[in-house]
Design a protein around this motif. Structure first.
Motif, PDB file in Angstrom:
ATOM      1  N   GLY A  72      56.124   2.146 -31.880  1.00  0.00           N
ATOM      2  CA  GLY A  72      54.915   2.263 -31.486  1.00  0.00           C
ATOM      3  C   GLY A  72      53.902   3.116 -32.611  1.00  0.00           C
ATOM      4  N   LYS A  73      54.502   3.128 -33.809  1.00  0.00           N
ATOM      5  CA  LYS A  73      53.918   4.014 -35.154  1.00  0.00           C
ATOM      6  C   LYS A  73      53.693   2.648 -36.136  1.00  0.00           C
ATOM      7  N   THR A  74      52.831   2.729 -36.779  1.00  0.00           N
ATOM      8  CA  THR A  74      52.473   1.923 -37.819  1.00  0.00           C
ATOM      9  C   THR A  74      53.586   1.716 -38.955  1.00  0.00           C
ATOM     10  N   ARG A 175      63.365   2.850 -34.628  1.00  0.00           N
ATOM     11  CA  ARG A 175      63.922   3.914 -33.916  1.00  0.00           C
ATOM     12  C   ARG A 175      63.069   4.505 -32.832  1.00  0.00           C
ATOM     13  N   GLU A 176      63.517   4.480 -31.554  1.00  0.00           N
ATOM     14  CA  GLU A 176      62.521   5.230 -30.424  1.00  0.00           C
ATOM     15  C   GLU A 176      63.054   6.688 -30.471  1.00  0.00           C
ATOM     16  N   ILE A 177      61.798   7.518 -30.634  1.00  0.00           N
ATOM     17  CA  ILE A 177      61.995   8.875 -30.549  1.00  0.00           C
ATOM     18  C   ILE A 177      61.413   9.556 -29.336  1.00  0.00           C
ATOM     19  N   GLN A 178      61.979  10.279 -28.469  1.00  0.00           N
ATOM     20  CA  GLN A 178      61.444  10.860 -27.453  1.00  0.00           C
ATOM     21  C   GLN A 178      61.351  12.331 -27.459  1.00  0.00           C
ATOM     22  N   ALA A 179      60.294  12.998 -26.863  1.00  0.00           N
ATOM     23  CA  ALA A 179      60.467  14.475 -26.818  1.00  0.00           C
ATOM     24  C   ALA A 179      61.373  15.051 -25.790  1.00  0.00           C
TER      25      ALA A 179
END
Length: 185
Positions: A72-74, A175-179
């Motif tokens: 989701g980030k560029t 990578r997926e990062i979740q809070a």
């Protein structure tokens, strides 16, 4: 259908093949490929083609800092190559000059592609070759540089066939990062 090699501008062979192909109404793309370059040929086009197919073209050396992406980030791709180069060579009929221009095409490894890009990609925040991954995983990013060239020799000039170089980032992780909300003060 017949396939033969022909020097550019050799209307006789083209005319013969047009008649064989479809009654003389058109010449199909790619039916008559340019002559393969041969050592010892002294026509200006043949010398230029021979040299062009043997020079070491710059290859892209792609990199995306910090070496992985966040879903989701560029992602900013650095191509680390060059987009133009002038080659010269002394031949038996005079000095040959080839002006090469490269454009970048990127396969991001997730089914998405982008390009052409006529300038180098750069790092965040000013780079212009970018991508957003929507799924986590590892991806092979392939950067293909398509080279076109013009040549001049002994009062003659023209264009040469496209050549390609590639650079790859193998196994680029997204990578997926979740809070995570934790209890506490």
């Amino acid at each position: 259908m017949h396939t033969r090699y022909a020097d550019p501008g050799d209307g006789g062979i083209f005319a013969e093949l047009v008649d064989v192909y479809d009654g003389g109404t058109r010449v199909p793309d790619g039916l008559v490929p340019p002559c393969p370059a041969r050592e010892g040929d002294t026509s200006p086009y043949a010398l230029a083609a021979f040299y062009w197919e043997r020079i070491p073209l710059p290859e892209p050396q792609p990199y995306a800092a910090p070496g992985w992406a966040i879903v989701g980030k560029t992602v900013y791709l650095e191509t680390r190559g060059q987009t133009s180069h002038v080659y010269t060579n002394d031949t038996e009929i005079g000095p040959l000059e080839i002006q090469a221009t490269g454009r970048y095409y990127v396969d991001w490894g997730d089914g998405e592609s982008s390009g052409p890009f006529g300038a180098e990609g750069g790092p965040w925040p000013h780079g212009h070759i970018t991508h957003d991954y929507i799924w986590s995983g590892t991806y092979d990013i392939v950067v293909t540089q398509r080279w076109t060239a013009t040549w001049s020799l002994a009062g003659h000039s023209g264009t040469l066939r496209e050549l390609r170089t590639t650079g790859t980032i193998n196994g680029f992780p997204a990578r997926e990062i979740q809070a995570v909300v934790g209890g506490g003060r």
